[in-house]
Structures are given as structure tokens and as C-alpha cells.
Motif scaffolding. Structure first.
Motif, PDB file in Angstrom:
ATOM      1  N   GLY A  38      51.512  -6.358   4.953  1.00 35.83           N
ATOM      2  CA  GLY A  38      52.323  -5.967   6.088  1.00 35.83           C
ATOM      3  C   GLY A  38      52.279  -6.912   7.266  1.00 35.83           C
ATOM      4  N   ASP A  39      51.161  -7.551   7.510  1.00 38.76           N
ATOM      5  CA  ASP A  39      51.015  -8.447   8.652  1.00 38.76           C
ATOM      6  C   ASP A  39      50.269  -9.709   8.240  1.00 38.76           C
ATOM      7  OD1 ASP A  39      52.251  -6.870  10.653  1.00 38.76           O
ATOM      8  OD2 ASP A  39      50.456  -5.615  10.780  1.00 38.76           O
ATOM      9  N   PRO A  40      50.575 -10.856   8.881  1.00 39.56           N
ATOM     10  CA  PRO A  40      49.898 -12.111   8.533  1.00 39.56           C
ATOM     11  C   PRO A  40      48.579 -12.315   9.265  1.00 39.56           C
ATOM     12  CG  PRO A  40      51.611 -12.546  10.136  1.00 39.56           C
ATOM     13  CD  PRO A  40      51.693 -11.075   9.821  1.00 39.56           C
ATOM     14  N   MET A  41      48.046 -11.256   9.859  1.00 38.98           N
ATOM     15  CA  MET A  41      46.821 -11.343  10.646  1.00 38.98           C
ATOM     16  C   MET A  41      46.099 -10.016  10.554  1.00 38.98           C
ATOM     17  SD  MET A  41      46.600 -11.965  14.756  1.00 38.98           S
ATOM     18  CE  MET A  41      47.081 -10.261  15.099  1.00 38.98           C
ATOM     19  N   MET A  42      44.762 -10.021  10.639  1.00 38.76           N
ATOM     20  CA  MET A  42      44.015  -8.773  10.558  1.00 38.76           C
ATOM     21  C   MET A  42      42.713  -8.902  11.330  1.00 38.76           C
ATOM     22  SD  MET A  42      42.816  -6.631   7.177  1.00 38.76           S
ATOM     23  CE  MET A  42      41.326  -7.576   6.863  1.00 38.76           C
ATOM     24  N   ARG A  43      42.310  -7.795  11.945  1.00 40.01           N
ATOM     25  CA  ARG A  43      41.006  -7.733  12.609  1.00 40.01           C
ATOM     26  C   ARG A  43      39.923  -7.391  11.606  1.00 40.01           C
ATOM     27  NH1 ARG A  43      41.169  -4.143  18.053  1.00 40.01           N
ATOM     28  NH2 ARG A  43      42.750  -2.928  16.980  1.00 40.01           N
ATOM     29  N   ILE A  44      38.770  -8.032  11.725  1.00 41.24           N
ATOM     30  CA  ILE A  44      37.597  -7.625  10.964  1.00 41.24           C
ATOM     31  C   ILE A  44      36.465  -7.226  11.911  1.00 41.24           C
ATOM     32  CG2 ILE A  44      38.154  -8.900   8.864  1.00 41.24           C
ATOM     33  CD1 ILE A  44      36.437 -11.175   9.776  1.00 41.24           C
ATOM     34  N   VAL A  75      41.075 -12.552  10.823  1.00 42.95           N
ATOM     35  CA  VAL A  75      41.602 -13.624   9.984  1.00 42.95           C
ATOM     36  C   VAL A  75      43.098 -13.766  10.250  1.00 42.95           C
ATOM     37  CG1 VAL A  75      39.872 -13.345   8.167  1.00 42.95           C
ATOM     38  CG2 VAL A  75      41.994 -12.028   8.051  1.00 42.95           C
ATOM     39  N   TYR A  76      43.628 -14.944   9.957  1.00 42.40           N
ATOM     40  CA  TYR A  76      45.048 -15.185  10.139  1.00 42.40           C
ATOM     41  C   TYR A  76      45.542 -16.103   9.031  1.00 42.40           C
ATOM     42  CZ  TYR A  76      43.699 -19.786  11.932  1.00 42.40           C
ATOM     43  OH  TYR A  76      43.178 -21.048  12.054  1.00 42.40           O
ATOM     44  N   THR A  77      46.844 -16.054   8.759  1.00 42.87           N
ATOM     45  CA  THR A  77      47.454 -16.905   7.744  1.00 42.87           C
ATOM     46  C   THR A  77      48.340 -17.952   8.430  1.00 42.87           C
ATOM     47  OG1 THR A  77      49.247 -15.309   7.449  1.00 42.87           O
ATOM     48  CG2 THR A  77      47.347 -15.124   5.976  1.00 42.87           C
ATOM     49  N   ASP A 115      39.126 -22.398  10.793  1.00 41.76           N
ATOM     50  CA  ASP A 115      38.911 -22.166   9.360  1.00 41.76           C
ATOM     51  C   ASP A 115      39.526 -20.858   8.864  1.00 41.76           C
ATOM     52  OD1 ASP A 115      37.409 -24.535   9.272  1.00 41.76           O
ATOM     53  OD2 ASP A 115      35.544 -23.480   9.733  1.00 41.76           O
ATOM     54  N   GLY A 116      40.694 -20.468   9.397  1.00 46.21           N
ATOM     55  CA  GLY A 116      41.340 -19.235   8.982  1.00 46.21           C
ATOM     56  C   GLY A 116      40.818 -17.997   9.677  1.00 46.21           C
ATOM     57  N   PHE A 117      39.825 -18.151  10.558  1.00 45.62           N
ATOM     58  CA  PHE A 117      39.295 -17.046  11.356  1.00 45.62           C
ATOM     59  C   PHE A 117      39.699 -17.231  12.813  1.00 45.62           C
ATOM     60  CE2 PHE A 117      36.177 -17.475   7.889  1.00 45.62           C
ATOM     61  CZ  PHE A 117      36.132 -16.174   7.409  1.00 45.62           C
ATOM     62  N   GLU A 161      53.110  -9.225   1.290  1.00 48.11           N
ATOM     63  CA  GLU A 161      51.736  -9.690   1.087  1.00 48.11           C
ATOM     64  C   GLU A 161      51.551 -11.083   1.672  1.00 48.11           C
ATOM     65  OE1 GLU A 161      50.313  -9.601  -2.870  1.00 48.11           O
ATOM     66  OE2 GLU A 161      50.400  -7.423  -3.051  1.00 48.11           O
ATOM     67  N   TYR A 162      50.373 -11.290   2.274  1.00 49.67           N
ATOM     68  CA  TYR A 162      49.981 -12.584   2.783  1.00 49.67           C
ATOM     69  C   TYR A 162      48.614 -12.922   2.196  1.00 49.67           C
ATOM     70  CZ  TYR A 162      53.592 -11.569   6.255  1.00 49.67           C
ATOM     71  OH  TYR A 162      54.771 -11.241   6.877  1.00 49.67           O
ATOM     72  N   ARG A 163      48.535 -14.044   1.498  1.00 47.20           N
ATOM     73  CA  ARG A 163      47.265 -14.449   0.893  1.00 47.20           C
ATOM     74  C   ARG A 163      46.398 -15.165   1.916  1.00 47.20           C
ATOM     75  NH1 ARG A 163      45.996 -12.553  -4.390  1.00 47.20           N
ATOM     76  NH2 ARG A 163      47.990 -11.969  -5.345  1.00 47.20           N
ATOM     77  N   TRP A 164      45.104 -14.888   1.844  1.00 50.88           N
ATOM     78  CA  TRP A 164      44.156 -15.557   2.743  1.00 50.88           C
ATOM     79  C   TRP A 164      43.060 -16.216   1.909  1.00 50.88           C
ATOM     80  CZ3 TRP A 164      39.030 -15.877   3.776  1.00 50.88           C
ATOM     81  CH2 TRP A 164      38.680 -16.494   4.981  1.00 50.88           C
ATOM     82  N   PRO A 165      42.703 -17.474   2.252  1.00 51.88           N
ATOM     83  CA  PRO A 165      43.315 -18.317   3.292  1.00 51.88           C
ATOM     84  C   PRO A 165      44.624 -18.917   2.813  1.00 51.88           C
ATOM     85  CG  PRO A 165      41.565 -19.505   2.187  1.00 51.88           C
ATOM     86  CD  PRO A 165      41.541 -18.118   1.607  1.00 51.88           C
ATOM     87  N   SER A 166      45.418 -19.388   3.768  1.00 51.28           N
ATOM     88  CA  SER A 166      46.693 -20.003   3.414  1.00 51.28           C
ATOM     89  C   SER A 166      46.943 -21.219   4.306  1.00 51.28           C
ATOM     90  CB  SER A 166      47.840 -19.008   3.591  1.00 51.28           C
ATOM     91  OG  SER A 166      48.022 -18.669   4.943  1.00 51.28           O
TER      92      SER A 166
END
Length: 302
Positions: free
Chosen positions: A182-188, A194-196, A218-220, A297-302
């Protein structure tokens, strides 16, 4: 899930039962077709999208999307830690991670190698997270229910510390190959995620304050904001997570995603998927086409 991971005082279990339940649940979660961010000691923090896999369907619970983005403060400066500073931070992080992690998974991250450690300079508030460690290694889980064998896979380890010297997030883990729905970014965490590749800039806005520019690496992404300290061994989540609004921008400065936490009033979006067999013989799911935005869907890392 929280019922299994949170200590209950009103219905005590036999000795060792909590640790057995925790180990079994961690294995069960890890073997789901769709993977998501999860800390070793507790369930994942609320993310921009939460997934539930239901026999050929993916249900995506969407975050708030409408937003007016106020201007952010300038980006904070960072510096890499010295070898001695990194070693001290690693020792602190390992001790705190071991304190709050299930006894079925003793001494987590001991074999992880530190690949980066840095500090936001000029942070004066002792409650603000200003130091981060990124490690890399193999995550191995014990034998699970019904004889599921031990399983290992690559993973990153993140740990943070406040300017006051208190470890804030000692055992965040995120694995390469994760899928963000749903989104190209997510909080952990409240101040990391993380982000794409579609995201070029991230800001974090604490409640009642101006947005803070995040540092992308580095994708974070990482932001110098107040941390969550004093985790207990069976704490399930961070009650202050929704006090922070995270925004992601593309390369031309357009706001493309806003994360205010999970909207409890929003109806879940049903996302049809197709079950496929991977070359290694395992089953996986892919979205049916055409795919609506909330199911992309967004794959991580990208």
C-alpha cells in the motif's frame, strides 16, 4: 497475537509456558507468506499498512492519507561513531536486547556485525534519540510447533540510544526481501523506518511540534525525536507511536505518503492475490492485476 506475547497476571501459566508460546509464535509468524517488520521481543509497531493473509486474500488496513504538510526544520547533521564509541554502543545494545528478549532466544544479535553507527550532532534534550547502530547477521529461530525445523535468514539489527545515554530501541529487526503493501514507506519505530526508491525525503512531526527532517541511509530513515525507553520483557507496543506523523516525499518534493498510524474507522481493503510456487518449492503470493493503490506491493530494499 498480543494475548500470547503479553504477560497475564490473572491467569498464570505453568513455569516455562510463556517462553514456549513466544518461541512457537515467532516461528509461526516468520513462516507466513507475507513478511512484515517485527521486533524480537514484541509484535511489530503499528505500520503504514498492516497485512492479514486470508486464503488467497490480502487485507490491507490503510493509514491516514489526507494531510497538509507544514515546513520542516533543516536536516540534522550526523557523524560516524569512532571504533571505541561503536564498541561501547554495541555492548549497551546487546545487554538491553538480552534483558527484554525471550529466554528461548538468548543473547540475540551477538553474532551480528556492525555495518554502521552514527550520531546526530547538537542534540541537547536527553530524551531525544541521537545515536543509532545498524548490524547485519543471520536470524535463527528455535524449533516450532509440529516439528518445524530451525530456520535462518539474513536480517538487519537496529538499536538506538538517547542523548542522555539510555538505550531506546535495542532489538529492531528487519529482513531483506520484505514487501510493503500500500505504501512505499513504513515505520518500524516512532523515529525510524524503511523506504523504497520512490521516496527521496522523510520528515517526522512530533505532536505539537514542527516536523523534523529524517536522515536516509541504506534504505532506512532515522529522525532525532523523543525515544521510547524502559521496555519491559513482555511489552507489546509503543503507546506513544501515534503522537508522531511521518511523511514521505518523492524526488521533486511532492508529498506521496502520510503515516498517522492506523485509522480505526477505516474499512479494510480486500486485496485479491494469486498463490504461486517459487523455484525453491515454497509457496508465495502475488497481487492480482489490475492492482488498486491500497494493495500495491513495494519490495525492500529497492
Amino acid at each position: 497475537m498480543n494475548e500470547l506475547l503479553t504477560r497475564r497476571t490473572d491467569r498464570p501459566l505453568p513455569p516455562g509456558a510463556h517462553e514456549k508460546l513466544r518461541a512457537e509464535l515467532l516461528v509461526a509468524i516468520e513462516t507466513e507468506p507475507v513478511r512484515r517488520a517485527r521486533r524480537i521481543l514484541a509484535p511489530a509497531l503499528a505500520a503504514a499498512s498492516v497485512l492479514i493473509v486470508v486464503t488467497g486474500l490480502v487485507v490491507a488496513v490503510r493509514a491516514f492519507k489526507t494531510d497538509s504538510a507544514p515546513p520542516a526544520t533543516g536536516p540534522a547533521k550526523t557523524r560516524p561513531l569512532t571504533a571505541d564509541e561503536t564498541a561501547t554502543l554495541r555492548t549497551q545494545c546487546l545487554a538491553e536486547a538480552n534483558r527484554i528478549t525471550s529466554k528461548s532466544l538468548p543473547h540475540p544479535f551477538t553474532d551480528y556485525k556492525v555495518i554502521r553507527a552514527f550520531e546526530f550532532t547538537g542534540v541537547k534534550d536527553p530524551n531525544v534519540v541521537n545515536t543509532w547502530l545498524i548490524g547485519s547477521g543471520l536470524q535463527t529461530y528455535p524449533t516450532g510447533p509440529k516439528g518445524i525445523p530451525r530456520e535462518s535468514h539474513p536480517a538487519y539489527w537496529l538499536c538506538s540510544r538517547t542523548a542522555g545515554g539510555v538505550v531506546s530501541e535495542p532489538s529492531i529487526r528487519f529482513s531483506p526481501g520484505a514487501r510493503l503493501i500500500g505504501d512505499p514507506m513504513m515505520r518500524i519505530a516512532r523515529n525510524a523506518g524503511v523506504y523504497t526508491k520512490s521516496v527521496a525525503r522523510v520528515t517526522v512531526q512530533p505532536k505539537g511540534q514542527a516536523p523534523v527532517e529524517a536522515f536516509l541511509q541504506d534504505g532506512f530513515w532515522f529522525a532525532p525525536t523523543v525515544g521510547r525507553t524502559n521496555w519491559g520483557p513482555y511489552d507489546a507496543d509503543d503507546n506513544g507511536l501515534n503522537d508522531f506523523v511521518v511523511r514521505g516525499y518523492d524526488a521533486v518534493g511532492e508529498l506521496i505518503v502520510t503515516d498517522r498510524g492506523i485509522d480505526p474507522t477505516a474499512a479494510p481493503a480486500t486485496c485479491p492475490v494469486v498463490v504461486v510456487t517459487l523455484p525453491n518449492g515454497k509457496l508465495d503470493t502475488v497481487p492480482k492485476t489490475p492492482t488498486p493503490p491500497e494493495c500495491r506491493e513495494y519490495r525492500w530494499p529497492s
